[in-house]
Write a protein that holds these residues in place. Structure first.
Motif, short mmCIF file in Angstrom:
data_model
loop_
_atom_site.label_atom_id
_atom_site.label_comp_id
_atom_site.label_asym_id
_atom_site.label_seq_id
_atom_site.Cartn_x
_atom_site.Cartn_y
_atom_site.Cartn_z
N GLU B 7 0.93 -1.23 0.03
CA GLU B 7 -0.01 0.04 -0.20
C GLU B 7 0.93 1.12 -0.05
OE1 GLU B 7 -3.61 2.11 2.74
OE2 GLU B 7 -2.84 0.07 3.32
N ILE B 8 0.62 1.98 -1.14
CA ILE B 8 1.62 3.26 -1.24
C ILE B 8 0.94 4.34 -0.06
CG2 ILE B 8 2.27 5.24 -2.53
CD1 ILE B 8 2.23 3.13 -4.97
N LYS B 9 1.46 4.56 0.87
CA LYS B 9 0.90 5.60 1.80
C LYS B 9 1.32 6.95 1.49
CE LYS B 9 0.26 2.39 5.09
NZ LYS B 9 -1.34 2.22 5.75
N TRP B 31 4.64 -2.81 3.12
CA TRP B 31 4.67 -4.14 2.37
C TRP B 31 4.05 -5.06 3.31
CZ3 TRP B 31 6.23 -3.93 -2.46
CH2 TRP B 31 7.15 -2.87 -3.08
N ASN B 32 3.13 -5.81 3.06
CA ASN B 32 2.75 -6.85 3.68
C ASN B 32 1.98 -6.59 5.11
OD1 ASN B 32 3.02 -8.88 1.44
ND2 ASN B 32 5.19 -9.15 2.26
N LYS B 37 7.90 1.86 4.87
CA LYS B 37 9.58 2.14 4.59
C LYS B 37 9.37 3.00 3.42
CE LYS B 37 11.90 -1.56 6.54
NZ LYS B 37 13.09 -2.65 6.30
N TYR B 38 10.74 4.01 3.39
CA TYR B 38 10.79 4.56 2.16
C TYR B 38 11.18 3.46 1.03
CZ TYR B 38 10.56 8.69 5.36
OH TYR B 38 10.23 9.46 6.07
N ASP B 39 10.81 3.76 -0.16
CA ASP B 39 11.21 3.05 -1.20
C ASP B 39 11.32 3.82 -2.41
OD1 ASP B 39 10.19 -0.11 -1.92
OD2 ASP B 39 9.83 1.39 -3.44
N LEU B 40 12.45 3.30 -3.11
CA LEU B 40 12.94 3.93 -4.17
C LEU B 40 12.81 3.07 -5.62
CD1 LEU B 40 14.14 6.89 -5.32
CD2 LEU B 40 16.28 5.74 -4.75
N ARG B 41 11.98 3.14 -6.35
CA ARG B 41 11.77 2.14 -7.54
C ARG B 41 11.02 2.79 -8.68
NH1 ARG B 41 10.50 -2.82 -5.89
NH2 ARG B 41 11.02 -2.25 -4.03
N ASP B 42 10.99 2.02 -9.92
CA ASP B 42 10.19 2.37 -10.94
C ASP B 42 9.01 1.84 -10.89
OD1 ASP B 42 12.24 3.73 -12.66
OD2 ASP B 42 13.16 1.84 -12.80
N HIS B 47 0.61 2.36 -11.20
CA HIS B 47 1.00 1.78 -10.00
C HIS B 47 0.75 0.37 -9.73
CE1 HIS B 47 1.88 6.04 -8.32
NE2 HIS B 47 2.87 5.28 -8.09
N LYS B 48 0.75 -0.43 -10.99
CA LYS B 48 0.28 -1.77 -11.03
C LYS B 48 1.63 -2.65 -11.02
CE LYS B 48 -4.41 -1.61 -11.84
NZ LYS B 48 -5.61 -1.84 -13.10
#
Lengths: 73, 73
Positions: B7-9, B31-32, B37-42, B47-48
């Motif tokens: 879930e993107i908070k 996550w789960n 947590k902070y998260d850096l990604r493509d 957002h699927k």
């Protein structure tokens, strides 16, 4: 992963270290002899095994820096 | 990856966007159902789908900020 060629051109810094010795590092890395990119990922102590990570160009890293300077940490 | 619950908070910011609409983002993600947590990604535009990335805690992100403020970009 075994056949990816990489060369760590510069270790910019370490963000953390796990009890098992893995380090989360920001490096400048050349992948497969291409132009070096900034790279954020976990590494074992000998830089032989790597975890998942992200590569960033200078422009992305600048935006990241600006973002981090704007938020409360 | 399909069964990982996330879930993107909070979307903190976008670092870049590819011609296909994928964005490199800094988010705060749970996550789960665990602590965010902070998260850096493509990510794709909806957002699927996600690319590889790194998660960071606040301490790591602070160190990253300090590193980025020390180097020439």
């Amino acid at each position: 992963m075994a056949d990816i060629k990489f060369e760590i051109k510069q270790t910019i810094g370490t963000l953390s270290e796990s009890p098992k010795g893995w380090k989360k590092e920001l490096n400048l890395i050349s992948w497969n002899d291409k132009e070096p990119k900034y790279d954020l990922r976990d590494w074992d102590s000998e830089h032989k095994k790597m975890g998942k990570g992200v590569t960033l160009n200078a422009e992305e890293l600048k935006k990241l820096r600006d973002l981090l300077n704007c938020i409360e940490l």
